[in-house]
Write an enzyme that holds these catalytic residues in place. Structure first.
Site, PDB file in Angstrom:
ATOM      1  N   GLN A  33     -32.566  50.318 -10.659  1.00 54.24           N
ATOM      2  CA  GLN A  33     -33.762  49.481 -10.633  1.00 54.24           C
ATOM      3  C   GLN A  33     -33.966  48.824 -11.995  1.00 54.24           C
ATOM      4  OE1 GLN A  33     -36.576  47.515 -10.300  1.00 54.24           O
ATOM      5  NE2 GLN A  33     -37.381  48.906  -8.751  1.00 54.24           N
ATOM      6  N   GLN A  57     -48.186  48.498   3.251  1.00 56.14           N
ATOM      7  CA  GLN A  57     -46.901  47.792   3.332  1.00 56.14           C
ATOM      8  C   GLN A  57     -45.754  48.786   3.226  1.00 56.14           C
ATOM      9  OE1 GLN A  57     -46.538  44.519   0.624  1.00 56.14           O
ATOM     10  NE2 GLN A  57     -44.322  44.358   0.874  1.00 56.14           N
ATOM     11  N   GLY A  74     -40.175  48.679  -3.360  1.00 52.04           N
ATOM     12  CA  GLY A  74     -41.402  49.447  -3.175  1.00 52.04           C
ATOM     13  C   GLY A  74     -41.539  50.672  -4.057  1.00 52.04           C
ATOM     14  N   GLU A  75     -40.820  50.704  -5.196  1.00 55.20           N
ATOM     15  CA  GLU A  75     -40.899  51.893  -6.046  1.00 55.20           C
ATOM     16  C   GLU A  75     -42.316  52.116  -6.581  1.00 55.20           C
ATOM     17  OE1 GLU A  75     -39.090  53.783 -10.182  1.00 55.20           O
ATOM     18  OE2 GLU A  75     -37.903  52.293  -9.076  1.00 55.20           O
ATOM     19  N   ARG A  77     -45.135  51.509  -5.044  1.00 51.65           N
ATOM     20  CA  ARG A  77     -45.890  52.167  -3.981  1.00 51.65           C
ATOM     21  C   ARG A  77     -45.500  53.645  -3.862  1.00 51.65           C
ATOM     22  NH1 ARG A  77     -43.891  48.299   0.223  1.00 51.65           N
ATOM     23  NH2 ARG A  77     -43.067  47.179  -1.576  1.00 51.65           N
ATOM     24  N   ARG A 112     -43.056  39.392  -8.764  1.00 55.31           N
ATOM     25  CA  ARG A 112     -44.295  40.096  -9.061  1.00 55.31           C
ATOM     26  C   ARG A 112     -45.134  39.295 -10.044  1.00 55.31           C
ATOM     27  NH1 ARG A 112     -45.359  44.805  -7.373  1.00 55.31           N
ATOM     28  NH2 ARG A 112     -46.902  45.082  -9.002  1.00 55.31           N
TER      29      ARG A 112
END
Length: 282
Positions: A33, A57, A74-75, A77, A112
């Site tokens: 990531q 989501q 989605g890390e 989240r 983002r």
């Protein structure tokens, strides 16, 4: 480029779009990531929202060995869900190669809103270096202007200490862009931070530095003598070049000599970008 739009559309439908719910301990982040910094305050806010409404989501994941899953998107989240002490997460399982996972992760980060300009620029550079994407291709796929991408990529030429100041919020992207043409950006960056200078003041400081450097190299020219030396042909050539390039061109050429200097004056970073494009044939 991986089909990120399809992924986002599927995820935006809420929990009902998830293929399954999985135990949170079976979900792990992608070790490649590109985003390494997660603001604790933002995670706390998201965790509070998750406690009240759940994870709206779903995360995008891919299956790994032993019934485990690796996060594709989605890390943030996932981290917030851990703070909220959730036991399971809604996920959409997709089949991605290692290359596609990295590409999607980079693109998700670029999109983002809270990404700092250095992280965004680093994302563009990764897409170019790892996947051979051109600035035009990235601009089209991400809905950004080519000049925006080009201007951010130039920030990566600044010294590491200056980039750290931007990452930490001590300098804005506007300050950093003004420092790109400085011969000593680290020194000026310290002056900016210590003096709390605005972007406009920073641009003036860089211009003053460049003017002083030109005077040291060429000597301060006498404006009257220079004007008298410039013949009609030189002035006409200046006019033609200025019209063709769309920016002011000044020629300093002494009659009877072979050498001289041509100075191009740009009024915006977009003009500089266009000039670089013409000179490099990009």
């Amino acid at each position: 480029m991986a089909d990120v739009n399809e992924t986002e559309q599927s995820a935006s439908k809420g929990p009902s779009a998830a293929e399954q719910y999985v135990p949170i301990e079976r979900v792990a982040p992608n070790p490649e990531q590109p985003r390494k910094r997660f603001e604790q305050g933002d995670l706390d806010d998201l965790a509070a929202s998750i406690k009240e409404k759940g994870v709206i989501q779903p995360l995008i994941v891919r299956a790994r060995d032993g019934g485990n899953f690796e996060i594709v998107a989605g890390e943030r989240r996932w981290r917030a869900a851990q703070l909220a002490q959730l036991h399971e997460l809604p996920v959409i399982v997709r089949s991605f190669t290692d290359v596609e996972v990295l590409e999607v992760a980079i693109i998700e980060n670029i999109q983002r809103a809270d990404l700092n300009p250095i992280e965004e620029a680093a994302g563009y550079r990764q897409l170019m270096d790892k996947f051979g994407h051109t600035q035009e291709k990235m601009a089209e796929a991400l809905g950004k202007s080519r000049s925006h991408i080009a201007n951010l990529l130039r920030l990566l030429n600044l010294p590491g200490s200056v980039l750290d100041m931007v990452r930490e919020g001590e300098l804005s992207s506007g300050h950093a862009r003004a420092l790109i043409t400085s011969s000593n950006p680290e020194k000026l960056a310290r002056q900016i931070v210590e003096g709390g200078l605005s972007v406009r003041a920073t641009e003036a400081l860089v211009k003053k530095e460049q003017s002083a450097a030109d005077d040291n190299i060429f000597g301060k020219p006498d404006k009257t003598a220079r004007a008298a030396e410039k013949d009609a042909d030189t002035k006409a050539l200046e006019g033609d070049l200025s019209a063709n390039l769309g920016m002011k061109v000044v020629l300093n050429h002494k009659p009877g000599q072979e050498n001289g200097a041509m100075t191009l004056h740009y009024t915006s970073l977009e003009q500089l970008d266009e000039l670089c494009r013409m000179l490099t044939g990009d």
